[in-house]
Design an enzyme around this catalytic site. Structure first.
Site, PDB file in Angstrom:
ATOM      1  N   CYS A  75       0.874  -1.174   0.000  1.00 26.34           N
ATOM      2  CA  CYS A  75       0.000   0.000   0.000  1.00 26.34           C
ATOM      3  C   CYS A  75       0.914   1.228   0.000  1.00 26.34           C
ATOM      4  CB  CYS A  75      -0.907  -0.032   1.228  1.00 26.34           C
ATOM      5  SG  CYS A  75      -2.128   1.283   1.254  1.00 26.34           S
ATOM      6  N   HIS A 154      -1.894  -5.990  -9.737  1.00 27.22           N
ATOM      7  CA  HIS A 154      -2.404  -4.844 -10.496  1.00 27.22           C
ATOM      8  C   HIS A 154      -2.538  -5.198 -11.967  1.00 27.22           C
ATOM      9  CE1 HIS A 154      -2.020  -1.655  -7.401  1.00 27.22           C
ATOM     10  NE2 HIS A 154      -1.065  -2.436  -6.923  1.00 27.22           N
ATOM     11  N   GLU A 200      -9.684  -0.010  -6.763  1.00 27.94           N
ATOM     12  CA  GLU A 200      -8.856  -0.837  -5.890  1.00 27.94           C
ATOM     13  C   GLU A 200      -9.568  -2.115  -5.462  1.00 27.94           C
ATOM     14  OE1 GLU A 200      -6.857   0.716  -2.560  1.00 27.94           O
ATOM     15  OE2 GLU A 200      -6.213   2.561  -3.550  1.00 27.94           O
ATOM     16  N   CYS A 209      -3.785   5.803  -5.655  1.00 26.23           N
ATOM     17  CA  CYS A 209      -3.300   4.452  -5.343  1.00 26.23           C
ATOM     18  C   CYS A 209      -1.799   4.428  -5.639  1.00 26.23           C
ATOM     19  CB  CYS A 209      -4.035   3.407  -6.181  1.00 26.23           C
ATOM     20  SG  CYS A 209      -3.543   1.717  -5.806  1.00 26.23           S
ATOM     21  N   GLY A 212      -0.577   1.236  -7.226  1.00 26.54           N
ATOM     22  CA  GLY A 212      -1.169   1.239  -8.565  1.00 26.54           C
ATOM     23  C   GLY A 212      -0.407   2.145  -9.512  1.00 26.54           C
TER      24      GLY A 212
HETATM   25  N1  API Z   1      -4.219   2.290  -1.653  1.00 24.66           N
HETATM   26  C1  API Z   1      -3.059   1.430  -1.769  1.00 24.66           C
HETATM   27  C2  API Z   1      -3.335   0.185  -2.520  1.00 24.66           C
HETATM   28  C3  API Z   1      -4.096  -0.752  -1.701  1.00 24.66           C
HETATM   29  C4  API Z   1      -4.126  -2.046  -2.412  1.00 24.66           C
HETATM   30  C5  API Z   1      -5.266  -2.886  -1.944  1.00 24.66           C
HETATM   31  N2  API Z   1      -6.519  -2.383  -2.455  1.00 24.66           N
HETATM   32  C6  API Z   1      -5.054  -4.302  -2.397  1.00 24.66           C
HETATM   33  O1  API Z   1      -5.914  -5.120  -2.090  1.00 24.66           O
HETATM   34  O2  API Z   1      -4.006  -4.597  -3.009  1.00 24.66           O
HETATM   35  C7  API Z   1      -1.848   2.116  -2.350  1.00 24.66           C
HETATM   36  O3  API Z   1      -1.727   3.340  -2.203  1.00 24.66           O
HETATM   37  O4  API Z   1      -0.997   1.395  -2.908  1.00 24.66           O
END
Ligand code: API
Length: 271
Positions: A75, A154, A200, A209, A212
């Site tokens: 994250c 991703h 997400e 993200c 991401g």
């Molecule tokens: N907000 C996060 C990503 C969370 C990823 C999560 N949604 C998953 O299940 O991989 C970021 O800034 O990288």
């Protein structure tokens, strides 16, 4: 008994940070989901816990949980926030974060931003992971996305507009992604500037993200669409991403914001 928490965000991707270094908080998926609930709880995109590090050289062990209770290996925005929090609490401006994705060195920049070394991307189908052996640069899905992991899965679609965002939930749950996936939609304005929106995994569309953005730049470079240093413009603001040719690591730089501190009565939440 009241438990302290920190409410922080990275470009509007917001987090509740709980410190378990003084004791386990019995954070079951049900309790995590209840705490993350926008009306009945504190509300956040991810809940983040801090524990004493187990790995040599790490300053803190960090785990990330989605509002549906699922755990994420990485994250990016929360990693910047935890680095900033450690600095606020201890004065350490270069904490190393131990995460499920590995050890993440961090440092502050002269203009008060935070850089996290997010490590090397994983681009093998079994590392993303995908359900079968396919080319991760061109997945067999409409829209021809690419896939990579930053410690979490991703998929990146290269688009000219963001109409496909509405398909994010269905794509997140596509059988090609046995652990689901975060779904990014990237518009390359120039090789050095990307506009990105992300649906997400376990959270839905967020304002930003970090992992991401890292995965999207890696996939864009692999496709010959981006330079290795790329500015990523998200709904909530801008991240600076560099995928180093020398180290193969992805460096992510951006802001981290302390919104407020509070206390919560965990006994009022499901166990
Ligand atoms: N907000 C996060 C990503 C969370 C990823 C999560 N949604 C998953 O299940 O991989 C970021 O800034 O990288």
């Amino acid at each position: 008994m009241l438990t302290s928490f920190y409410k922080m965000h990275g470009l509007g991707n917001d987090f509740v940070i709980l410190d378990e270094r003084t004791g386990d908080l019995s954070l079951t998926p049900a309790r995590i989901a209840a705490l993350a609930h926008r009306r009945r709880g504190i509300g956040c995109d991810q809940l983040v816990t801090l524990r004493a590090p187990a790995a040599e050289g790490a300053d803190v062990f960090v785990r990330f949980f989605n509002p549906d209770g699922s755990e994420a290996g990485a994250c990016g925005n929360a990693s910047r926030c935890v680095a900033d929090l450690v600095w606020r609490l201890s004065g350490n401006a270069t904490p190393v974060l131990q995460t499920l994705a590995g050890l993440l060195p961090t440092h502050r920049t002269p203009d008060g931003l935070v850089t996290v070394d997010m490590g090397a991307p994983r681009t093998g189908w079994e590392d993303v992971p995908l359900a079968r052996a396919v080319d991760t640069l061109h997945l067999p899905l409409p829209g021809d996305p690419a896939a990579a992991s930053m410690g979490n899965p991703h998929a990146t679609f290269f688009v000219s507009d963001f109409a496909m965002l509405a398909q994010g939930h269905a794509l997140e749950h596509d059988p090609l992604f046995p652990q689901r996936a975060n779904i990014g939609f990237a518009r390359m304005d120039t090789p050095e500037h990307m506009r990105l929106k992300v649906h997400e995994r376990g959270a839905g569309v967020t304002e930003a993200c970090g992992s991401g953005a890292c995965a999207a730049v890696v996939n864009a470079v692999r496709r010959g669409l981006a330079a290795r240093t790329c500015t990523v413009e998200l709904d909530g603001g801008t991240l600076h991403i560099t995928w180093s040719e020398q180290t193969n690591h992805v460096l992510m730089t951006g802001s981290a914001t302390m919104a407020f501190e509070g206390t919560v009565d965990l006994a009022a939440y499901p166990s």
